[in-house]
Design a protein around this motif. Structure first.
Motif, short mmCIF file in Angstrom:
data_model
loop_
_atom_site.label_atom_id
_atom_site.label_comp_id
_atom_site.label_asym_id
_atom_site.label_seq_id
_atom_site.Cartn_x
_atom_site.Cartn_y
_atom_site.Cartn_z
N VAL A 124 0.68 -1.19 -0.15
CA VAL A 124 0.07 0.19 -0.07
C VAL A 124 0.81 1.45 0.00
CG1 VAL A 124 -2.08 -1.07 1.09
CG2 VAL A 124 -0.37 0.14 2.53
N GLY A 125 2.34 1.09 0.10
CA GLY A 125 3.10 2.32 -0.07
C GLY A 125 3.20 2.90 1.02
N MET A 126 3.13 2.39 2.32
CA MET A 126 3.31 3.13 3.59
C MET A 126 4.55 2.77 4.29
SD MET A 126 0.68 2.59 6.84
CE MET A 126 -0.78 3.07 5.77
N SER A 127 5.15 3.87 4.99
CA SER A 127 6.65 3.58 5.61
C SER A 127 6.28 2.90 6.87
CB SER A 127 7.20 5.02 5.84
OG SER A 127 6.43 5.86 6.72
N GLN A 128 7.12 2.52 7.38
CA GLN A 128 7.06 2.07 8.88
C GLN A 128 6.82 3.24 10.02
OE1 GLN A 128 11.02 0.29 9.26
NE2 GLN A 128 10.12 -1.97 8.93
N ASP A 129 7.33 4.42 9.41
CA ASP A 129 7.21 5.55 10.49
C ASP A 129 5.79 5.72 10.28
OD1 ASP A 129 8.13 7.65 11.99
OD2 ASP A 129 7.78 9.11 10.40
N ARG A 130 5.09 6.03 9.13
CA ARG A 130 3.76 6.08 8.92
C ARG A 130 2.78 5.21 9.70
NH1 ARG A 130 -0.16 9.30 9.78
NH2 ARG A 130 -1.94 9.21 8.25
N LEU B 67 5.56 -28.77 19.00
CA LEU B 67 4.24 -29.50 19.53
C LEU B 67 3.60 -30.21 18.47
CD1 LEU B 67 3.25 -26.60 22.09
CD2 LEU B 67 4.62 -28.85 22.58
N ALA B 68 3.56 -29.68 17.44
CA ALA B 68 2.81 -30.15 15.96
C ALA B 68 3.87 -30.36 14.85
CB ALA B 68 1.57 -29.42 16.00
N ALA B 69 2.99 -30.33 13.55
CA ALA B 69 3.39 -30.97 12.31
C ALA B 69 4.66 -29.87 12.15
CB ALA B 69 2.38 -30.63 11.47
N ALA B 70 5.58 -30.55 11.29
CA ALA B 70 6.78 -29.91 10.68
C ALA B 70 6.31 -29.30 9.54
CB ALA B 70 7.80 -30.77 10.64
N VAL B 71 7.17 -28.27 9.07
CA VAL B 71 6.78 -27.55 7.72
C VAL B 71 7.22 -28.58 6.64
CG1 VAL B 71 7.61 -25.80 6.30
CG2 VAL B 71 7.47 -25.21 8.91
N PRO B 72 6.41 -28.63 5.55
CA PRO B 72 6.56 -29.59 4.27
C PRO B 72 7.77 -28.90 3.72
CG PRO B 72 4.23 -28.91 4.44
CD PRO B 72 4.94 -28.20 5.46
N ALA B 73 8.77 -29.80 3.30
CA ALA B 73 10.14 -29.24 2.56
C ALA B 73 9.82 -28.31 1.48
CB ALA B 73 10.80 -30.76 2.00
N ASP B 74 8.55 -28.52 0.52
CA ASP B 74 8.35 -27.78 -0.67
C ASP B 74 7.32 -26.65 -0.40
OD1 ASP B 74 6.02 -29.35 0.07
OD2 ASP B 74 5.73 -29.77 -1.75
N SER B 75 7.08 -26.23 1.14
CA SER B 75 6.36 -25.06 1.34
C SER B 75 7.00 -24.01 0.75
CB SER B 75 6.28 -25.00 2.90
OG SER B 75 7.27 -24.74 3.43
N PRO B 76 6.49 -22.97 0.48
CA PRO B 76 6.83 -21.76 -0.33
C PRO B 76 7.28 -20.84 0.78
CG PRO B 76 4.30 -21.38 -0.21
CD PRO B 76 4.78 -22.70 0.41
N THR B 77 8.52 -20.00 0.58
CA THR B 77 9.09 -19.08 1.49
C THR B 77 8.18 -18.08 1.92
OG1 THR B 77 10.92 -17.56 1.64
CG2 THR B 77 10.13 -17.58 -0.54
N THR B 78 8.42 -17.49 3.11
CA THR B 78 7.28 -16.40 3.86
C THR B 78 8.10 -15.05 3.60
OG1 THR B 78 8.33 -16.96 6.06
CG2 THR B 78 6.34 -17.96 5.10
N SER B 79 9.27 -15.13 3.04
CA SER B 79 10.22 -13.84 3.05
C SER B 79 10.12 -13.34 1.37
CB SER B 79 11.48 -14.15 3.47
OG SER B 79 12.39 -13.16 2.88
N PHE B 80 9.76 -11.95 1.37
CA PHE B 80 9.43 -11.46 0.26
C PHE B 80 10.56 -10.54 -0.28
CE2 PHE B 80 5.37 -12.74 1.42
CZ PHE B 80 5.04 -13.54 0.35
N THR B 81 11.35 -10.38 -1.43
CA THR B 81 12.16 -9.43 -2.04
C THR B 81 11.45 -8.05 -2.33
OG1 THR B 81 12.22 -10.03 -4.18
CG2 THR B 81 13.66 -11.28 -2.83
N ARG B 82 12.10 -6.98 -2.44
CA ARG B 82 11.51 -5.81 -3.04
C ARG B 82 10.98 -6.21 -4.53
NH1 ARG B 82 12.25 -0.90 -0.56
NH2 ARG B 82 14.06 -0.94 0.91
N GLU B 83 11.34 -6.88 -5.25
CA GLU B 83 11.07 -7.44 -6.68
C GLU B 83 9.73 -7.99 -6.49
OE1 GLU B 83 13.22 -10.15 -8.64
OE2 GLU B 83 13.89 -8.82 -10.06
N ASP B 84 9.63 -8.91 -5.45
CA ASP B 84 8.16 -9.55 -5.38
C ASP B 84 7.16 -8.66 -5.10
OD1 ASP B 84 9.68 -12.13 -5.55
OD2 ASP B 84 10.16 -12.15 -3.34
N VAL B 85 7.40 -7.51 -4.22
CA VAL B 85 6.62 -6.76 -3.87
C VAL B 85 6.18 -5.66 -5.03
CG1 VAL B 85 5.91 -4.68 -2.26
CG2 VAL B 85 7.10 -6.89 -1.08
N GLU B 86 7.20 -5.24 -5.82
CA GLU B 86 7.10 -4.65 -6.81
C GLU B 86 6.12 -5.04 -7.91
OE1 GLU B 86 9.73 -1.98 -10.20
OE2 GLU B 86 10.67 -3.01 -8.56
#
Length: 146
Positions: free
Chosen positions: A21-27, A85-104
């Protein structure tokens, strides 16, 4: 104390939406009465976001609170001391971290008004993903689309 994978995921989703949404951390911090440093800690998963604060973020960023948990299916549930305490992450699960390029790319995609065009772009990307060396000329022309 180690970071909890759920807190990291929720923080990444907060950062993704704020950036979309184009908002800064400060805002965002000003809007909820926090410093940008606290927003940064939330986004990195260093600090856990409480339910009422998460609801504030969801409202301000125009998403349902469930948005922050999308993609967590299969993530492990851990205790306060870090025991799984519960299920492990499947090996093929997508990453939860996004690059600037992903967001753009996502911001540009959301800016497209035509649903049919958006659908064609999704189909094109999947076709390219399935056949990375495929000749793009082999893809159907606009007149051939359903």
């Amino acid at each position: 104390m180690p970071k909890n994978s759920v807190d990291v995921h929720v923080g990444n989703r907060l950062k993704l939406r704020r950036t979309m949404v184009g908002m800064s951390q400060d805002r965002l911090g000003q809007m909820v009465g926090l410093t940008f440093q606290q927003i940064q800690k939330y986004e990195k998963g260093a600090n856990r976001i409480g339910a009422s604060r998460l609801y504030q973020f969801a409202t301000l960023l125009s998403v349902p609170p469930a948005y922050f948990f999308e993609g967590l299916e299969g993530q492990p549930v851990t205790s306060r001391d870090g025991r799984q305490l519960a299920a492990a992450v499947p090996a093929d699960s997508p990453t939860t971290s996004f690059t600037r390029e992903d967001v753009e790319l996502l911001r540009a995609f959301h800016g497209l008004g035509q649903q049919a065009l958006r659908r064609r772009i999704i189909d094109l990307v999947w076709a390219m993903n399935d056949a990375p060396n495929a000749d793009l000329a082999a893809l159907p022309a606009e007149d051939d689309a359903a």
